[in-house]
Write an enzyme that holds these catalytic residues in place. Structure first.
Site, PDB file in Angstrom:
ATOM      1  N   SER A  22      17.983  23.925 -47.764  1.00 48.67           N
ATOM      2  CA  SER A  22      16.559  23.678 -47.493  1.00 48.67           C
ATOM      3  C   SER A  22      15.993  22.562 -48.362  1.00 48.67           C
ATOM      4  O   SER A  22      14.802  22.268 -48.288  1.00 48.67           O
ATOM      5  CB  SER A  22      15.761  24.962 -47.714  1.00 48.67           C
ATOM      6  OG  SER A  22      15.955  25.446 -49.027  1.00 48.67           O
ATOM      7  N   ASN A 109      13.252  35.030 -54.725  1.00 46.42           N
ATOM      8  CA  ASN A 109      12.314  35.610 -53.755  1.00 46.42           C
ATOM      9  C   ASN A 109      10.877  35.571 -54.266  1.00 46.42           C
ATOM     10  O   ASN A 109       9.950  35.240 -53.534  1.00 46.42           O
ATOM     11  CB  ASN A 109      12.709  37.057 -53.426  1.00 46.42           C
ATOM     12  CG  ASN A 109      14.074  37.141 -52.774  1.00 46.42           C
ATOM     13  OD1 ASN A 109      14.645  36.116 -52.395  1.00 46.42           O
ATOM     14  ND2 ASN A 109      14.615  38.344 -52.654  1.00 46.42           N
ATOM     15  N   THR A 154     -23.180  22.923 -18.984  1.00 46.79           N
ATOM     16  CA  THR A 154     -22.338  24.107 -18.786  1.00 46.79           C
ATOM     17  C   THR A 154     -21.547  23.820 -17.517  1.00 46.79           C
ATOM     18  O   THR A 154     -22.035  23.105 -16.629  1.00 46.79           O
ATOM     19  CB  THR A 154     -23.169  25.402 -18.585  1.00 46.79           C
ATOM     20  OG1 THR A 154     -23.964  25.255 -17.410  1.00 46.79           O
ATOM     21  CG2 THR A 154     -24.075  25.691 -19.780  1.00 46.79           C
ATOM     22  N   HIS A 155     -20.330  24.309 -17.441  1.00 51.72           N
ATOM     23  CA  HIS A 155     -19.456  24.034 -16.283  1.00 51.72           C
ATOM     24  C   HIS A 155     -19.274  22.531 -16.024  1.00 51.72           C
ATOM     25  O   HIS A 155     -19.089  22.128 -14.872  1.00 51.72           O
ATOM     26  CB  HIS A 155     -20.000  24.683 -15.001  1.00 51.72           C
ATOM     27  CG  HIS A 155     -20.387  26.120 -15.148  1.00 51.72           C
ATOM     28  ND1 HIS A 155     -19.509  27.170 -14.926  1.00 51.72           N
ATOM     29  CD2 HIS A 155     -21.558  26.689 -15.523  1.00 51.72           C
ATOM     30  CE1 HIS A 155     -20.136  28.312 -15.137  1.00 51.72           C
ATOM     31  NE2 HIS A 155     -21.378  28.051 -15.507  1.00 51.72           N
ATOM     32  N   SER A 276      -4.466  -2.087 -24.402  1.00 52.61           N
ATOM     33  CA  SER A 276      -3.333  -1.857 -23.514  1.00 52.61           C
ATOM     34  C   SER A 276      -2.421  -3.077 -23.541  1.00 52.61           C
ATOM     35  O   SER A 276      -2.898  -4.205 -23.666  1.00 52.61           O
ATOM     36  CB  SER A 276      -3.856  -1.617 -22.092  1.00 52.61           C
ATOM     37  OG  SER A 276      -2.873  -1.939 -21.133  1.00 52.61           O
ATOM     38  N   GLU A 289      -7.355  11.061 -28.992  1.00 51.76           N
ATOM     39  CA  GLU A 289      -6.304  11.691 -28.181  1.00 51.76           C
ATOM     40  C   GLU A 289      -5.200  12.255 -29.068  1.00 51.76           C
ATOM     41  O   GLU A 289      -4.649  13.327 -28.795  1.00 51.76           O
ATOM     42  CB  GLU A 289      -5.719  10.670 -27.199  1.00 51.76           C
ATOM     43  CG  GLU A 289      -6.710  10.300 -26.100  1.00 51.76           C
ATOM     44  CD  GLU A 289      -6.261   9.092 -25.287  1.00 51.76           C
ATOM     45  OE1 GLU A 289      -6.441   9.116 -24.074  1.00 51.76           O
ATOM     46  OE2 GLU A 289      -5.727   8.127 -25.859  1.00 51.76           O
ATOM     47  N   GLN A 321      12.917  31.613 -44.967  1.00 49.28           N
ATOM     48  CA  GLN A 321      12.994  30.200 -45.366  1.00 49.28           C
ATOM     49  C   GLN A 321      12.392  29.296 -44.280  1.00 49.28           C
ATOM     50  O   GLN A 321      11.985  28.172 -44.552  1.00 49.28           O
ATOM     51  CB  GLN A 321      14.456  29.833 -45.619  1.00 49.28           C
ATOM     52  CG  GLN A 321      14.680  28.389 -46.011  1.00 49.28           C
ATOM     53  CD  GLN A 321      16.105  28.154 -46.483  1.00 49.28           C
ATOM     54  OE1 GLN A 321      16.507  28.663 -47.515  1.00 49.28           O
ATOM     55  NE2 GLN A 321      16.881  27.410 -45.705  1.00 49.28           N
ATOM     56  N   LYS A 324       8.565  27.304 -44.255  1.00 46.51           N
ATOM     57  CA  LYS A 324       8.043  26.101 -44.928  1.00 46.51           C
ATOM     58  C   LYS A 324       7.775  24.925 -44.008  1.00 46.51           C
ATOM     59  O   LYS A 324       6.729  24.288 -44.103  1.00 46.51           O
ATOM     60  CB  LYS A 324       8.983  25.697 -46.060  1.00 46.51           C
ATOM     61  CG  LYS A 324       8.771  26.549 -47.292  1.00 46.51           C
ATOM     62  CD  LYS A 324       9.871  26.366 -48.283  1.00 46.51           C
ATOM     63  CE  LYS A 324      10.293  27.671 -48.894  1.00 46.51           C
ATOM     64  NZ  LYS A 324      10.721  28.707 -47.944  1.00 46.51           N
TER      65      LYS A 324
END
Ligand code: ARG
Length: 460
Positions: A22, A109, A154-155, A276, A289, A321, A324
């Site tokens: 690890s 541990n 709304t909607h 673009s 985005e 483990q 992480k």
């Protein structure tokens, strides 16, 4: 070097070492691992395992390792199983046999639990700071356009007019809850596990409270088996991080739409957009985005650890483990997204005329009219019907609210008095919503001040 081996005749196979190692990700814990070990060395001195001179030599060596690890190439060629093993190898290179004493009565541990808690605590502090900067940017923008009116939806249909600052404060409240959740996750993480041993508690009489104080923890864990088995504190963070990303993503989604040509409300700064390769006219909202895109990744991190822990028998299992990578990645993505969002908000300008016109042209004032009729004595259901008919008639004739004169309105129905005709303008009806939490101008000014005061407490 290994931290085990006496019981084995053969060494681990190459494939197993490659599969289970690890170091390539937990090396990120090196600094906290050393700081935790320094506190452990002092605890060993207090119980008589180390002399003062030995303890000082180890503490100094850990400082050297921390400094060396900041230099490039420190990890080159390292094949240690994990960061804890690497640190002890480096300690041995510096202090020889003395290094063999540092792990007295300690298990990886509890060490890994300690390290992750220390790391997470600091990570949350930096995330909270970035979050408050996003919140502050929202308030700055709200101050810039105190009177701007936009249609609320709304909607995805224009619903009722609201002040732009009211809309921004809605996002502020979501982030304010995130602040609380993240601070709570920090509290959950900030408990000191050392002294738990592998699972049964240490065989050495450590003053655990003293270790906790030295490392800045609020207190000590209560059960050694729980320590080895538990990653709830990481889940708490991942959940809080997921909801924070969710809120960032919804803000991102709104502004992707609001900055489109179809809306034309917002202009995103050149610095946070891209073009673009083919279409010369494009100005794309890639920053937003990507924030929206990374949100799925953070949800995945939460889900990954959530599922990993399900059904694990008491206590530690190597499955753990796998905590992480998702934890590190979620923190990185949240942190980066907050930094990006702050820059987007700071660079964004509102064109107030366009949303104001959108609110005026559609019948977003319909509710204001119906409520005014109800205040004047018409039962609400009848008022609703009446305004509904007015809207239907207007749609048929292609009339906007502002096209009606007070006289025409009264002719349509005598209930529409001159006072009510005033409400054909969105900014007028808003004044009837001076209820705490509403979009009335005075209520919003109040809310803005309250939000600023709250934020100030968090940024002290
Ligand atoms: N690298 C391990 C982890 O992250 C450290 C603990 C190893 N403990 C063990 N019993 N093998 O979980």
């Amino acid at each position: 070097m290994k931290l085990w081996g006496g019981r084995f005749e053969g060494g681990p196979s190459e494939v197993f070492e490659r599969f289970s190692g690890s170091l390539h990700f937990d090396r990120r814990l090196l600094d906290v691992d050393c700081r935790g070990s320094q506190a452990y060395a002092r605890a060993l001195e207090r119980v008589g395992i180390l002399t003062a001179t030995e303890c000082a030599a180890l503490v100094k060596a850990f400082d050297e390792i921390r400094a060396a690890a900041r230099q490039p190439g420190f990890f080159d060629g390292a094949t240690d199983e994990d960061v804890h093993t690497l640190v002890i190898r480096k300690l041995k290179e510096r202090t020889g046999e003395l290094a063999d004493k540092i792990h007295t009565g300690r298990s990886r541990n509890e060490q890994v639990s300690l390290d992750v808690r220390l790391w997470l605590r600091e990570e949350i502090d930096s995330i909270l700071e970035r979050l408050t900067r996003v919140m502050s940017a929202l308030l700055t923008m709200a101050r810039k356009y105190p009177h701007a009116v936009v249609p609320g939806y709304t909607h995805t249909r224009r619903a009722q007019p609201v002040l732009w600052p009211h809309y921004l404060l809605a996002h502020f409240e979501m982030f304010a809850r995130d602040h609380e959740s993240l601070a709570n996750a920090r509290r959950r993480a900030n408990v000191m596990p050392l002294g738990s041993g592998a699972l049964a508690g240490s065989g050495f009489p450590f003053d655990r409270e003293a270790i906790a104080r030295e490392l800045g923890f609020d207190g000590v864990t209560r059960n050694s088996m729980d320590v080895s088995a538990d990653r709830d504190f990481a889940l708490d963070f991942l959940y809080a991080a997921s909801v924070s990303m969710l809120h960032l993503s919804r803000l991102a989604e709104d502004w992707i739409l609001y900055s489109s040509e179809e809306f034309g409300w917002l202009e995103l700064g050149d610095g946070v957009t891209s073009g673009s390769s083919l279409m010369p006219q494009k100005k794309n909202p890639d920053s937003l985005e990507l924030i929206r895109g990374k949100t799925g990744r953070v949800f995945g991190a939460f889900n990954s650890l959530f599922v990993t822990l399900k059904g694990l028998p008491m206590t530690y299992n190597r499955d753990m483990q796998e905590d992480k990578e998702p934890l590190f990645d979620a923190a990185d993505q949240l942190s980066a997204s907050l930094e990006m969002m702050e820059a987007v908000i700071e660079s964004t300008r509102l064109h107030p005329d366009k949303p104001a016109r959108d609110a005026e042209e559609s019948w977003t004032v319909a509710t204001d009219l119906a409520e005014a009729l109800a205040r004047a004595g018409t039962p609400f259901h009848q008022a609703h019907q009446l305004v509904g008919r007015l809207v239907l008639e207007s749609v048929k004739q292609g009339k906007k609210p502002a096209d009606w004169t007070p006289a025409q309105l009264t002719a349509f129905a005598p209930e529409f008095t001159a006072g009510i005709a005033r409400l054909l303008h969105p900014s007028e009806g808003m004044k009837t919503r001076e209820i705490p939490g509403g979009t009335g101008p005075a209520a919003v000014a109040c809310a803005l001040e309250e939000a600023e005061a709250r934020l100030k407490q968090w940024t002290r």
